[in-house]
Design a protein around this motif. Structure first.
Motif, PDB file in Angstrom:
ATOM      1  N   ALA A 106       0.819  -1.215   0.000  1.00  0.00           N
ATOM      2  CA  ALA A 106       0.000   0.000   0.000  1.00  0.00           C
ATOM      3  C   ALA A 106       0.853   1.265   0.000  1.00  0.00           C
ATOM      4  CB  ALA A 106      -0.938  -0.007   1.195  1.00  0.00           C
ATOM      5  N   ARG A 107       2.111   1.157   0.453  1.00  0.00           N
ATOM      6  CA  ARG A 107       2.991   2.331   0.426  1.00  0.00           C
ATOM      7  C   ARG A 107       3.332   2.751  -1.005  1.00  0.00           C
ATOM      8  NH1 ARG A 107       6.233  -0.644   4.353  1.00  0.00           N
ATOM      9  NH2 ARG A 107       5.356  -0.263   6.424  1.00  0.00           N
ATOM     10  N   LEU A 108       3.124   1.842  -1.963  1.00  0.00           N
ATOM     11  CA  LEU A 108       3.377   2.168  -3.369  1.00  0.00           C
ATOM     12  C   LEU A 108       2.216   2.944  -3.980  1.00  0.00           C
ATOM     13  CD1 LEU A 108       4.876  -1.245  -4.579  1.00  0.00           C
ATOM     14  CD2 LEU A 108       6.098   0.787  -3.786  1.00  0.00           C
ATOM     15  N   GLY A 109       1.103   2.994  -3.263  1.00  0.00           N
ATOM     16  CA  GLY A 109      -0.078   3.702  -3.766  1.00  0.00           C
ATOM     17  C   GLY A 109      -1.325   2.908  -3.481  1.00  0.00           C
ATOM     18  N   PRO A 110      -2.501   3.457  -3.821  1.00  0.00           N
ATOM     19  CA  PRO A 110      -3.770   2.768  -3.557  1.00  0.00           C
ATOM     20  C   PRO A 110      -3.796   1.372  -4.173  1.00  0.00           C
ATOM     21  CG  PRO A 110      -4.152   5.015  -4.285  1.00  0.00           C
ATOM     22  CD  PRO A 110      -2.687   4.760  -4.454  1.00  0.00           C
ATOM     23  N   VAL A 111      -4.288   0.401  -3.399  1.00  0.00           N
ATOM     24  CA  VAL A 111      -4.338  -0.999  -3.843  1.00  0.00           C
ATOM     25  C   VAL A 111      -5.781  -1.361  -4.172  1.00  0.00           C
ATOM     26  CG1 VAL A 111      -3.947  -3.408  -3.172  1.00  0.00           C
ATOM     27  CG2 VAL A 111      -2.332  -1.633  -2.461  1.00  0.00           C
ATOM     28  N   SER A 112      -5.978  -2.021  -5.311  1.00  0.00           N
ATOM     29  CA  SER A 112      -7.315  -2.481  -5.692  1.00  0.00           C
ATOM     30  C   SER A 112      -7.207  -3.802  -6.438  1.00  0.00           C
ATOM     31  CB  SER A 112      -8.025  -1.443  -6.566  1.00  0.00           C
ATOM     32  OG  SER A 112      -7.297  -1.238  -7.772  1.00  0.00           O
ATOM     33  N   VAL A 113      -8.255  -4.601  -6.320  1.00  0.00           N
ATOM     34  CA  VAL A 113      -8.352  -5.871  -7.045  1.00  0.00           C
ATOM     35  C   VAL A 113      -9.501  -5.734  -8.039  1.00  0.00           C
ATOM     36  CG1 VAL A 113      -8.835  -8.341  -6.857  1.00  0.00           C
ATOM     37  CG2 VAL A 113      -7.430  -7.212  -5.130  1.00  0.00           C
ATOM     38  N   THR A 114      -9.208  -5.944  -9.318  1.00  0.00           N
ATOM     39  CA  THR A 114     -10.215  -5.707 -10.356  1.00  0.00           C
ATOM     40  C   THR A 114     -10.265  -6.845 -11.361  1.00  0.00           C
ATOM     41  OG1 THR A 114      -8.610  -4.456 -11.681  1.00  0.00           O
ATOM     42  CG2 THR A 114     -10.022  -3.191 -10.199  1.00  0.00           C
ATOM     43  N   THR A 115     -11.454  -7.078 -11.888  1.00  0.00           N
ATOM     44  CA  THR A 115     -11.668  -8.023 -12.987  1.00  0.00           C
ATOM     45  C   THR A 115     -12.350  -7.260 -14.118  1.00  0.00           C
ATOM     46  OG1 THR A 115     -11.948  -9.876 -11.449  1.00  0.00           O
ATOM     47  CG2 THR A 115     -12.760 -10.193 -13.700  1.00  0.00           C
ATOM     48  N   PRO A 116     -11.698  -7.095 -15.269  1.00  0.00           N
ATOM     49  CA  PRO A 116     -12.316  -6.333 -16.361  1.00  0.00           C
ATOM     50  C   PRO A 116     -13.659  -6.939 -16.780  1.00  0.00           C
ATOM     51  CG  PRO A 116     -10.006  -6.772 -16.836  1.00  0.00           C
ATOM     52  CD  PRO A 116     -10.357  -7.578 -15.633  1.00  0.00           C
TER      53      PRO A 116
ATOM     54  N   ALA B 142       4.591  -8.834 -11.795  1.00  0.00           N
ATOM     55  CA  ALA B 142       5.460  -7.799 -12.355  1.00  0.00           C
ATOM     56  C   ALA B 142       6.817  -7.844 -11.663  1.00  0.00           C
ATOM     57  CB  ALA B 142       4.826  -6.422 -12.179  1.00  0.00           C
ATOM     58  N   GLU B 143       7.860  -7.730 -12.437  1.00  0.00           N
ATOM     59  CA  GLU B 143       9.204  -7.694 -11.860  1.00  0.00           C
ATOM     60  C   GLU B 143       9.579  -6.229 -11.624  1.00  0.00           C
ATOM     61  OE1 GLU B 143      11.767 -10.238 -14.321  1.00  0.00           O
ATOM     62  OE2 GLU B 143      11.374 -11.724 -12.774  1.00  0.00           O
ATOM     63  N   ASP B 144       8.996  -5.662 -10.566  1.00  0.00           N
ATOM     64  CA  ASP B 144       9.253  -4.259 -10.251  1.00  0.00           C
ATOM     65  C   ASP B 144       9.391  -4.091  -8.739  1.00  0.00           C
ATOM     66  OD1 ASP B 144       6.654  -4.389  -9.242  1.00  0.00           O
ATOM     67  OD2 ASP B 144       5.761  -3.329 -10.932  1.00  0.00           O
TER      68      ASP B 144
ATOM     69  N   ARG C  63     -11.779 -16.396 -15.743  1.00  0.00           N
ATOM     70  CA  ARG C  63     -11.695 -14.941 -15.619  1.00  0.00           C
ATOM     71  C   ARG C  63     -10.274 -14.545 -15.252  1.00  0.00           C
ATOM     72  NH1 ARG C  63     -14.341 -12.551 -10.120  1.00  0.00           N
ATOM     73  NH2 ARG C  63     -13.011 -13.644  -8.654  1.00  0.00           N
ATOM     74  N   LEU C  64      -9.932 -13.328 -15.600  1.00  0.00           N
ATOM     75  CA  LEU C  64      -8.592 -12.798 -15.353  1.00  0.00           C
ATOM     76  C   LEU C  64      -8.728 -11.610 -14.402  1.00  0.00           C
ATOM     77  CD1 LEU C  64      -5.555 -12.692 -15.962  1.00  0.00           C
ATOM     78  CD2 LEU C  64      -6.077 -11.451 -18.052  1.00  0.00           C
ATOM     79  N   THR C  65      -8.076 -11.716 -13.246  1.00  0.00           N
ATOM     80  CA  THR C  65      -8.175 -10.695 -12.203  1.00  0.00           C
ATOM     81  C   THR C  65      -6.793 -10.113 -11.944  1.00  0.00           C
ATOM     82  OG1 THR C  65     -10.012 -11.915 -11.210  1.00  0.00           O
ATOM     83  CG2 THR C  65      -8.948 -10.267  -9.835  1.00  0.00           C
ATOM     84  N   ALA C  66      -6.760  -8.829 -11.610  1.00  0.00           N
ATOM     85  CA  ALA C  66      -5.484  -8.151 -11.368  1.00  0.00           C
ATOM     86  C   ALA C  66      -5.492  -7.468 -10.016  1.00  0.00           C
ATOM     87  CB  ALA C  66      -5.233  -7.113 -12.457  1.00  0.00           C
ATOM     88  N   ILE C  67      -4.303  -7.320  -9.452  1.00  0.00           N
ATOM     89  CA  ILE C  67      -4.131  -6.461  -8.281  1.00  0.00           C
ATOM     90  C   ILE C  67      -3.264  -5.289  -8.720  1.00  0.00           C
ATOM     91  CG2 ILE C  67      -2.118  -7.746  -7.395  1.00  0.00           C
ATOM     92  CD1 ILE C  67      -3.173  -7.067  -4.544  1.00  0.00           C
ATOM     93  N   GLU C  68      -3.764  -4.098  -8.445  1.00  0.00           N
ATOM     94  CA  GLU C  68      -3.045  -2.878  -8.797  1.00  0.00           C
ATOM     95  C   GLU C  68      -2.560  -2.184  -7.532  1.00  0.00           C
ATOM     96  OE1 GLU C  68      -5.137  -0.232 -11.355  1.00  0.00           O
ATOM     97  OE2 GLU C  68      -5.884  -1.819 -12.658  1.00  0.00           O
ATOM     98  N   ALA C  69      -1.428  -1.540  -7.645  1.00  0.00           N
ATOM     99  CA  ALA C  69      -0.902  -0.708  -6.559  1.00  0.00           C
ATOM    100  C   ALA C  69      -0.239   0.495  -7.202  1.00  0.00           C
ATOM    101  CB  ALA C  69       0.100  -1.472  -5.698  1.00  0.00           C
ATOM    102  N   GLY C  70      -0.641   1.678  -6.775  1.00  0.00           N
ATOM    103  CA  GLY C  70      -0.073   2.886  -7.358  1.00  0.00           C
ATOM    104  C   GLY C  70      -0.396   3.043  -8.827  1.00  0.00           C
ATOM    105  N   GLY C  71      -1.541   2.528  -9.250  1.00  0.00           N
ATOM    106  CA  GLY C  71      -1.958   2.672 -10.646  1.00  0.00           C
ATOM    107  C   GLY C  71      -1.327   1.697 -11.615  1.00  0.00           C
ATOM    108  N   LEU C  72      -0.537   0.738 -11.125  1.00  0.00           N
ATOM    109  CA  LEU C  72       0.110  -0.255 -11.989  1.00  0.00           C
ATOM    110  C   LEU C  72      -0.357  -1.656 -11.616  1.00  0.00           C
ATOM    111  CD1 LEU C  72       3.789   1.086 -11.919  1.00  0.00           C
ATOM    112  CD2 LEU C  72       2.101   1.389 -13.755  1.00  0.00           C
TER     113      LEU C  72
END
Length: 200
Positions: free
Chosen positions: A5-15, A100-102, A69-78
Motif C-alpha cells: 500500500a505504500r506504493l499507492g492505492p491498492v485495488s483488485v479488479t476483474t475487467p 510484475a518484476e518491479d 476470468r482474469l483478475t489483477a491487483i493494482e498498486a499505485g496505478g500499476l
C-alpha cells in the motif's frame, strides 16, 4: 499488504468489458514473458494459439458465459500481479498467474491477489474446494495440502517397454531433484544466471 500500500492505492479488479480484458491479457502475457526470460525457462504463453484460446475462454464462446476470468491487483496505478481462475463443480481452480518484476515484488503481490480471490470464494456458498493445480510451489502450501498424483503408462511392444522404463527413471530423477532442498534452489539460481548472461 501495508508495504504494498505504500506504493499507492491498492485495488483488485476483474475487467468486465472486452477491451479491458484484452489489455489485461496482453499484460499477463508480457509479465509471464519477462519472468520466464529472467528465470531462463520457456514461456508457453508466448504461443499465439494459446493466447487466442485464452481470449476465447475469457470472452465466452457461442453466446455462453466465460469459463475463466482474469483478475489483477493494482498498486499505485500499476498492475502488479494477475491470476486466471475458473469455477466448476464447486471448485475454484487457479490456472495461471503472473507477477510484475518491479518494486512491488518483495511485497508478494501475487500472494495478496490469491488471498483476495480466496476470501471472495469463501463467501460463495457454491464453492467448497480450492485447486491450485500441479506443481509444488511454496505459495500454494499456505492454502492447500498436496495430493499425490500417479502416472499410468502401458507398453504394447518391447520398444515401448524400453521407452517406458527410461521415462520412468527420468521422471523419478526429476521428482527427487525438485524435492531436494539443496539441488533445486541451486539449479534455479544457475538457470537465472545463464538467462542473465544471454541478455548481455
Amino acid at each position: 499488504a501495508k508495504a504494498l500500500a505504500r506504493l499507492g492505492p491498492v485495488s483488485v479488479t476483474t475487467p468486465q468489458d472486452q477491451a479491458g480484458m484484452s489489455a489485461l491479457l496482453d499484460l499477463f502475457v508480457g509479465q509471464r514473458t519477462a519472468r520466464a526470460r529472467s528465470a531462463g525457462i520457456p514461456n508457453v504463453f508466448s504461443d499465439p494459439d494459446l493466447k487466442a484460446a485464452l481470449q476465447a475462454m475469457l470472452s465466452g464462446i457461442d453466446g455462453r458465459p466465460p469459463r475463466i476470468r482474469l483478475t489483477a491487483i493494482e498498486a499505485g496505478g500499476l498492475v502488479r500481479a494477475t491470476y486466471i481462475t475458473g469455477t466448476c463443480g464447486g471448485r475454484l481452480y487457479g490456472y495461471a498467474n503472473s507477477i510484475a518484476e518491479d518494486d512491488s515484488l518483495p511485497h508478494s503481490p501475487g500472494v495478496q491477489l490469491l488471498t483476495a480471490l480466496i476470501r471472495e470464494a469463501a463467501a460463495d456458498p457454491g464453492l467448497c474446494i480450492l485447486d491450485l493445480g500441479m506443481g509444488d510451489e511454496r505459495y500454494k502450501r499456505a492454502w492447500t495440502d498436496p495430493v499425490p498424483l500417479m502416472d499410468v503408462r502401458l507398453a504394447c511392444s518391447l520398444r515401448g517397454q524400453m521407452w517406458l522404463t527410461w521415462s520412468a527413471i527420468l521422471a523419478a530423477l526429476k521428482r527427487r531433484a525438485r524435492a531436494s532442498r539443496l539441488f533445486w534452489p541451486a539449479y534455479r539460481r544457475l538457470r537465472q544466471a545463464l538467462a542473465s548472461l544471454r541478455k548481455h
